[in-house]
Each structure stands twice: as structure tokens, then as C-alpha cells.
Design an enzyme around this catalytic site. Structure first.
Site, PDB file in Angstrom:
ATOM      1  N   ASP A   1      12.799 -13.120  -0.948  1.00  0.00           N
ATOM      2  CA  ASP A   1      12.018 -13.395   0.260  1.00  0.00           C
ATOM      3  C   ASP A   1      12.733 -12.786   1.475  1.00  0.00           C
ATOM      4  O   ASP A   1      13.856 -13.179   1.802  1.00  0.00           O
ATOM      5  CB  ASP A   1      11.852 -14.922   0.438  1.00  0.00           C
ATOM      6  CG  ASP A   1      10.872 -15.276   1.538  1.00  0.00           C
ATOM      7  OD1 ASP A   1      10.200 -16.311   1.424  1.00  0.00           O
ATOM      8  OD2 ASP A   1      10.795 -14.494   2.521  1.00  0.00           O
ATOM      9  N   ILE A   2      12.074 -11.870   2.133  1.00  0.00           N
ATOM     10  CA  ILE A   2      12.649 -11.124   3.258  1.00  0.00           C
ATOM     11  C   ILE A   2      12.996 -12.048   4.427  1.00  0.00           C
ATOM     12  O   ILE A   2      13.810 -11.703   5.284  1.00  0.00           O
ATOM     13  CB  ILE A   2      11.663 -10.033   3.713  1.00  0.00           C
ATOM     14  CG1 ILE A   2      12.344  -8.949   4.551  1.00  0.00           C
ATOM     15  CG2 ILE A   2      10.464 -10.613   4.443  1.00  0.00           C
ATOM     16  CD1 ILE A   2      12.805  -7.785   3.758  1.00  0.00           C
TER      17      ILE A   2
ATOM     18  N   GLN B   1       0.825  -1.215   0.000  1.00  0.00           N
ATOM     19  CA  GLN B   1       0.000   0.000   0.000  1.00  0.00           C
ATOM     20  C   GLN B   1       0.861   1.268   0.000  1.00  0.00           C
ATOM     21  O   GLN B   1       0.619   2.197  -0.771  1.00  0.00           O
ATOM     22  CB  GLN B   1      -0.870  -0.031   1.265  1.00  0.00           C
ATOM     23  CG  GLN B   1      -1.956   0.981   1.338  1.00  0.00           C
ATOM     24  CD  GLN B   1      -2.700   0.921   2.673  1.00  0.00           C
ATOM     25  OE1 GLN B   1      -2.246   0.320   3.648  1.00  0.00           O
ATOM     26  NE2 GLN B   1      -3.839   1.563   2.710  1.00  0.00           N
TER      27      GLN B   1
ATOM     28  N   TYR C   1       0.518  -9.094  14.534  1.00  0.00           N
ATOM     29  CA  TYR C   1       1.056  -7.934  13.816  1.00  0.00           C
ATOM     30  C   TYR C   1       1.543  -6.876  14.799  1.00  0.00           C
ATOM     31  O   TYR C   1       2.678  -6.398  14.700  1.00  0.00           O
ATOM     32  CB  TYR C   1      -0.040  -7.371  12.917  1.00  0.00           C
ATOM     33  CG  TYR C   1       0.215  -6.026  12.287  1.00  0.00           C
ATOM     34  CD1 TYR C   1      -0.624  -4.946  12.563  1.00  0.00           C
ATOM     35  CD2 TYR C   1       1.240  -5.847  11.359  1.00  0.00           C
ATOM     36  CE1 TYR C   1      -0.433  -3.719  11.948  1.00  0.00           C
ATOM     37  CE2 TYR C   1       1.424  -4.618  10.741  1.00  0.00           C
ATOM     38  CZ  TYR C   1       0.591  -3.559  11.038  1.00  0.00           C
ATOM     39  OH  TYR C   1       0.779  -2.334  10.430  1.00  0.00           O
TER      40      TYR C   1
ATOM     41  N   ASP D   1      11.188  -7.208  -3.104  1.00  0.00           N
ATOM     42  CA  ASP D   1       9.834  -7.658  -2.765  1.00  0.00           C
ATOM     43  C   ASP D   1       9.643  -9.080  -3.268  1.00  0.00           C
ATOM     44  O   ASP D   1      10.244  -9.491  -4.277  1.00  0.00           O
ATOM     45  CB  ASP D   1       8.789  -6.723  -3.414  1.00  0.00           C
ATOM     46  CG  ASP D   1       7.412  -6.842  -2.755  1.00  0.00           C
ATOM     47  OD1 ASP D   1       6.926  -5.838  -2.197  1.00  0.00           O
ATOM     48  OD2 ASP D   1       6.843  -7.956  -2.792  1.00  0.00           O
TER      49      ASP D   1
ATOM     50  N   LYS E   1       5.457  -5.574  15.640  1.00  0.00           N
ATOM     51  CA  LYS E   1       5.844  -4.181  15.415  1.00  0.00           C
ATOM     52  C   LYS E   1       6.476  -3.586  16.670  1.00  0.00           C
ATOM     53  O   LYS E   1       7.429  -2.814  16.603  1.00  0.00           O
ATOM     54  CB  LYS E   1       4.629  -3.368  14.951  1.00  0.00           C
ATOM     55  CG  LYS E   1       4.230  -3.664  13.514  1.00  0.00           C
ATOM     56  CD  LYS E   1       5.346  -3.316  12.534  1.00  0.00           C
ATOM     57  CE  LYS E   1       4.919  -3.471  11.090  1.00  0.00           C
ATOM     58  NZ  LYS E   1       5.978  -3.067  10.133  1.00  0.00           N
TER      59      LYS E   1
HETATM   60  C1  AKB Z   1      -3.891  -2.664   9.758  1.00  0.00           C
HETATM   61  O1  AKB Z   1      -5.101  -2.408   9.753  1.00  0.00           O
HETATM   62  O2  AKB Z   1      -3.426  -3.752  10.100  1.00  0.00           O
HETATM   63  C2  AKB Z   1      -2.922  -1.582   9.338  1.00  0.00           C
HETATM   64  C3  AKB Z   1      -2.499  -0.790  10.515  1.00  0.00           C
HETATM   65  C4  AKB Z   1      -3.478  -0.050  11.316  1.00  0.00           C
HETATM   66  O3  AKB Z   1      -1.322  -0.761  10.823  1.00  0.00           O
HETATM   67  N1  AKB Z   1      -3.566  -0.742   8.342  1.00  0.00           N
END
Ligand code: AKB
Length: 316
Positions: free
Chosen positions: A49-50, A11, A138, A31, A142
Site C-alpha cells: 500500500d503506497i 492503464q 485529483y 502495487d 497532482k
Molecule cells: C482522468 O481523466 O482523470 C485522467 C487524466 C486526464 O489525467 N485520464
């Protein structure tokens, strides 16, 4: 300046590449995906591949970038469906990027963190220095990426910088995020005349239009290091409710029908995120300021979405 972007087929990268070329940067992409038709001439597109350190090392050694913008990641919604792959890409991939930067003397690594790094129950607006207890794979990857970047800066002298992005909106294909309901309102609303959102009308999280997001990355990346008191910054723009976004679409597409059918799993993720961010440190230390409010974003975005829908090379 030579810049390497990981995950540029996503994105952010799609919109970022032409802007970097326009300012005279030499751009290399790494990528897993093949070069898209939208990729501007002049960009060197290297597939790999990362999660394989040898592939990351080879690209960095051969291209010798001054800066790496590390965008490759699996987002929140997709990450919950394939958490172990999300760990591999987001954790091992990020470590591979920092290690390659150390081995081949990359000056700066720029990291894209997220509102998903926060967990539930925080006082609003949420500041930079609160406990980070994310509820998604996720989000936790992060948080770890932020701490790993600080480790590589403190231990090996890499200039590490990053921002915690709100939900990002651009004229593109939604990237597997839980915040994608907003973009779907525009894209599906224009394509199908209707969209059923997977959240409640009252759902409110921070959002940012992509031109603001990319400008924020470039402004922080270029900011004098002596002005920065931290490595990773909250940045904010708008925090509309889902209903307010739907109203903005309807004001421009009167016949569109947007309804709400909350999905408990995704609603729980959204409810764990901040409703609003305190980005006063970014505004004070490197003069961050957003430019697009909801109306300005909608006015700029919708013609671009219409063009996207009319592009036969892109399946939305
Ligand atoms: C998601 O929705 O996972 C991402 C973000 C908020 O980091 N767009």
C-alpha cells in the site's frame, strides 16, 4: 537499469512493462493489486500500500532502483467519489515515494501529472507556466505532487522529472478517469454496438495514444539533464471533439450507435480542462513529437480492443 514502477497494474503500467523488459531494464512493481495474468515473466511484482511509508521504504530499500516511475494514483472521476482516499493515495503516497527515494539514494523519480492540473478560463492552447487552479481533488494532488518533486530536487538533489498527460487511450480497462468517454466509445462500441457518452459532442480535450505516452516518459527520463530548463512538461498529441472520436469509431464500425447524454458533474470537470496544450518547451528541449493522430490511433487500437474483448481472463 533497475526501475521501480508504482501502480503498474493501471492503464499506463500495463503497456509499459513489456517495453521496459524489451530494452533490457530490470523491472520491479509495487502495487496494491495482485499480479495480473497479463504481467510479463521477468517482472518482480511486490504487493503493498503506497500510503504506508514503511511499506514503500522497505520495497525501495530492498530493491534499490535507480529510477522510480510513480504511476500510482486515483484518477479524476473516482477521486471525486472518494476524495479523502484520493488525497491519501495521491498526496501521502507521493510523499512516501519521494521520501523513500531520498532515504535510499534513488537517482530519478518520474512523476505523471495531468491536464487536470489546470483549471477553467485559461487562454488556449494552454502553456506550461500558467496559474494552476484545478477543480478536482485529483488535479490539486497532482499540482502538489509537481511542487513536492521540485522541492525534493532543490533540497535533496533527486533528479525529478514529469509530464502533464492528456487523456490517455489504450486497449485496456478504463481507469476511473473523466476522459474515459473516449476509450468507452471504442470498447463499449465494439462490445455492445452502442455507447452513450457522458459529455457533449462538442467536448474537446487533449488526448494521446498510449504508445506515444510511454515513449514520452522514456525519452524525457533519458534526456540529458543539462538540456532541461524545467522538471514538468506539457506534452500534447491530438485534441479531437467527442463527436470526431465517435465518427472515427463509426468509420470503422458502421453499425455502432454512439449517443451523448451529458452528466453535469463530469461535464463540468471536462469543461475546466484545456482544449489544447502548448508543448513547445518539450519539443524544443528534448525533441518531443507525437506519432499517432486520431486515424492512426483508431487503426492500431481497434484490433487490440477486439483481442482484449475476446480474452476470457480479462473482464472489460
Ligand atoms: C482522468 O481523466 O482523470 C485522467 C487524466 C486526464 O489525467 N485520464
Amino acid at each position: 537499469m533497475k526501475i521501480l514502477i508504482t501502480g503498474a497494474a493501471g492503464q499506463i503500467g500495463t503497456d509499459m512493462l513489456p517495453l521496459l523488459l524489451d530494452r533490457g531494464d530490470e523491472v520491479v512493481v509495487f502495487d496494491l493489486a495482485p499480479r495480473p495474468a497479463t504481467c510479463p515473466d521477468g517482472v518482480v511484482w511486490l504487493r503493498g500500500d503506497i500510503t504506508y511509508p514503511e511499506e514503500v521504504n522497505t520495497v525501495v530499500e530492498q530493491t534499490r532502483p535507480e529510477r522510480i516511475f510513480h504511476l500510482a494514483a486515483i484518477l479524476s472521476a473516482t477521486g471525486e467519489s472518494i476524495p479523502h482516499r484520493a488525497w491519501r493515495v495521491n498526496m501521502d503516497g507521493t510523499r512516501n515515494v519521494f521520501e523513500a527515494a531520498r532515504l535510499f539514494a534513488v537517482t530519478q523519480v518520474f512523476f505523471t501529472s495531468t491536464i487536470a492540473a489546470f483549471g477553467p478560463g485559461l487562454a488556449q492552447p494552454v502553456g506550461d507556466d500558467v496559474p494552476l487552479r484545478p477543480t478536482t481533488m485529483y488535479g490539486l494532488t497532482k499540482v502538489a505532487g509537481e511542487r513536492l518533486g521540485e522541492y525534493y530536487e532543490n533540497t535533496f538533489g533527486i533528479d525529478f522529472r514529469g509530464v502533464r498527460f492528456p487523456g490517455l487511450i489504450n486497449a485496456g480497462i478504463p481507469g476511473g478517469g473523466t476522459s474515459d468517454y473516449a476509450l468507452f466509445m471504442y470498447v463499449n462500441g465494439m462490445r455492445d454496438g452502442r455507447y452513450e457518452a457522458f459529455c457533449t459532442p462538442e467536448t474537446k480535450i487533449p488526448f494521446m495514444y498510449m504508445p506515444d505516452a510511454i515513449r514520452a516518459m522514456l525519452e524525457l527520463s533519458d534526456a540529458p539533464k543539462e538540456n532541461l530548463k524545467r522538471s514538468v512538461y506539457n506534452i500534447a498529441a491530438i485534441s479531437p471533439s467527442a463527436q470526431e472520436i465517435a465518427d472515427a469509431v463509426k468509420a470503422r464500425l458502421p453499425d455502432v450507435v454512439i449517443t451523448f447524454a451529458p452528466d453535469p458533474r463530469r461535464q463540468a470537470i471536462l469543461d475546466s480542462w484545456p482544449q489544447a496544450l502548448d508543448d513547445s518547451n518539450a519539443r524544443a528541449e528534448w525533441n518531443w513529437a507525437h506519432e499517432f493522430d486520431l486515424d492512426a490511433m483508431s487503426d492500431d487500437l481497434m484490433p487490440k480492443v477486439r483481442a482484449l474483448l475476446g480474452d476470457p481472463t480479462i473482464r472489460v
